[in-house]
Design a protein around this motif. Structure first.
Motif, mmCIF file in Angstrom:
data_model
loop_
_atom_site.group_PDB
_atom_site.id
_atom_site.type_symbol
_atom_site.label_atom_id
_atom_site.label_comp_id
_atom_site.label_asym_id
_atom_site.label_seq_id
_atom_site.Cartn_x
_atom_site.Cartn_y
_atom_site.Cartn_z
ATOM 1 N N ALA A 121 0.826 -1.207 0.000
ATOM 2 C CA ALA A 121 0.000 0.000 0.000
ATOM 3 C C ALA A 121 0.860 1.257 0.000
ATOM 4 O O ALA A 121 0.424 2.307 -0.478
ATOM 5 C CB ALA A 121 -0.932 -0.001 1.212
ATOM 6 N N LEU A 122 2.082 1.163 0.516
ATOM 7 C CA LEU A 122 2.967 2.328 0.531
ATOM 8 C C LEU A 122 3.446 2.645 -0.879
ATOM 9 O O LEU A 122 3.582 3.818 -1.252
ATOM 10 C CB LEU A 122 4.152 2.080 1.465
ATOM 11 N N ARG A 123 3.722 1.620 -1.683
ATOM 12 C CA ARG A 123 4.074 1.846 -3.095
ATOM 13 C C ARG A 123 2.890 2.429 -3.854
ATOM 14 O O ARG A 123 3.062 3.324 -4.696
ATOM 15 C CB ARG A 123 4.535 0.537 -3.744
ATOM 16 N N HIS A 124 1.687 1.929 -3.566
ATOM 17 C CA HIS A 124 0.490 2.496 -4.183
ATOM 18 C C HIS A 124 0.340 3.967 -3.816
ATOM 19 O O HIS A 124 -0.054 4.798 -4.641
ATOM 20 C CB HIS A 124 -0.758 1.735 -3.731
ATOM 21 N N THR A 125 0.638 4.295 -2.561
ATOM 22 C CA THR A 125 0.515 5.676 -2.100
ATOM 23 C C THR A 125 1.449 6.589 -2.884
ATOM 24 O O THR A 125 1.052 7.686 -3.317
ATOM 25 C CB THR A 125 0.828 5.766 -0.601
ATOM 26 N N LEU A 126 2.689 6.167 -3.067
ATOM 27 C CA LEU A 126 3.643 6.957 -3.841
ATOM 28 C C LEU A 126 3.155 7.147 -5.268
ATOM 29 O O LEU A 126 3.193 8.264 -5.810
ATOM 30 C CB LEU A 126 5.011 6.266 -3.841
ATOM 31 N N ALA A 127 2.683 6.074 -5.899
ATOM 32 C CA ALA A 127 2.218 6.163 -7.285
ATOM 33 C C ALA A 127 1.038 7.116 -7.412
ATOM 34 O O ALA A 127 0.977 7.922 -8.350
ATOM 35 C CB ALA A 127 1.843 4.776 -7.787
ATOM 36 N N CYS A 128 0.100 7.038 -6.474
ATOM 37 C CA CYS A 128 -1.074 7.911 -6.525
ATOM 38 C C CYS A 128 -0.681 9.374 -6.343
ATOM 39 O O CYS A 128 -1.234 10.268 -6.997
ATOM 40 C CB CYS A 128 -2.087 7.497 -5.457
#
Length: 254
Positions: free
Chosen positions: A199-206
């Motif tokens: 979810a942290l990688r998703h957060t960066l991408a978003c």
């Protein structure tokens, strides 16, 4: 088995999915039930009517949204690494590596001291999922978190890994599970139910997409081998989506 009815199967599946409501769990549950009932059929039980109610769940490509953290949740997560924890600086630096430069848990666990070029502000990844070498920029805030941990909290050891064990033996490298556990425990500490490190990688991408970065830039930073992997983030590009959105039927256009 002779008293079992199709509605019993439906109710069982519904109860199981209330506990873990994910596509992967639904697929595993359906497969397990079909295998078991198939075995009962070889034993002579009449289970054809029950096999008919078990269908594989629909799983369309890019149907879901990335589970990213809200800005307020990110702040609370970073603030959760306090002196009450056995190694708060280590956990804080791990989370910063995932949030700021999108490192996977395996990449965080395998990060070595020589991989960091403090003068040029870069991180070299030699042990990536794609089995290649990648050089990423090291943001100042991430570098400060790493330096703070290395200087003031990291145990003295011959191990060249950036992140080392809190307890002896310190010369043994940490595993991927250690990184996952640190991030998961921090998420649960602030009440987040989706404590997966991804979810942290998703957060960066978003964050990148919503600040104007292209999908190609997101794919490069997250080191996706195919641009198709990054297409899901297009669904979160609010500015671009608003430009192509059609008026809702029957609505009043102002």
């Amino acid at each position: 088995m002779e008293t079992l009815q199709p509605n019993d199967i439906r109710q069982f599946v519904a109860n199981q999915l209330k506990q873990v409501d994910t596509i992967s769990n639904a697929k595993a549950l359906a497969a397990a039930l079909r295998d078991y009932l198939g075995y009962r059929a070889t034993c002579g039980d009449h289970v054809d009517s029950m096999l008919g109610v078990i269908s594989l769940p629909a799983n369309w490509s890019l149907a879901s949204l990335p589970r990213a953290l809200a800005p307020a949740d990110v702040d609370r997560l970073l603030e959760s690494f306090n002196v009450a924890l056995p190694s708060p600086k280590r956990g804080y630096a791990m989370v910063r590596c995932a949030l700021d430069i999108g490192l996977r848990c395996s990449e965080i666990a395998n990060l070595q001291l020589p991989d960091i070029d403090w003068r040029s502000g870069t991180v070299t990844l030699n042990r990536t999922k794609a089995l290649r070498q990648d050089i990423l920029p090291l943001p100042a805030i991430t570098g400060e978190a790493l330096a703070d941990y290395v200087r003031y909290e990291r145990s003295k050891t011959t191990n060249q890994g950036v992140f080392v064990r809190v307890y002896a033996p310190h010369d043994q490298p940490i595993g991927v599970d250690t990184v996952r556990r640190v991030i998961r425990d921090a998420c649960h500490c602030i009440g987040l139910t989706h404590g997966r490190s991804h979810a942290l990688r998703h957060t960066l991408a978003c964050q990148l997409v919503n600040h104007g970065s292209s999908l190609k830039e997101v794919a490069d930073l997250l080191r996706h081998r195919s641009l198709n992997t990054s297409l899901i983030y297009a669904k979160l590009d609010i500015t671009s989506l608003a430009a192509v959105a059609l008026p809702w039927p029957g609505s009043i256009m102002l």
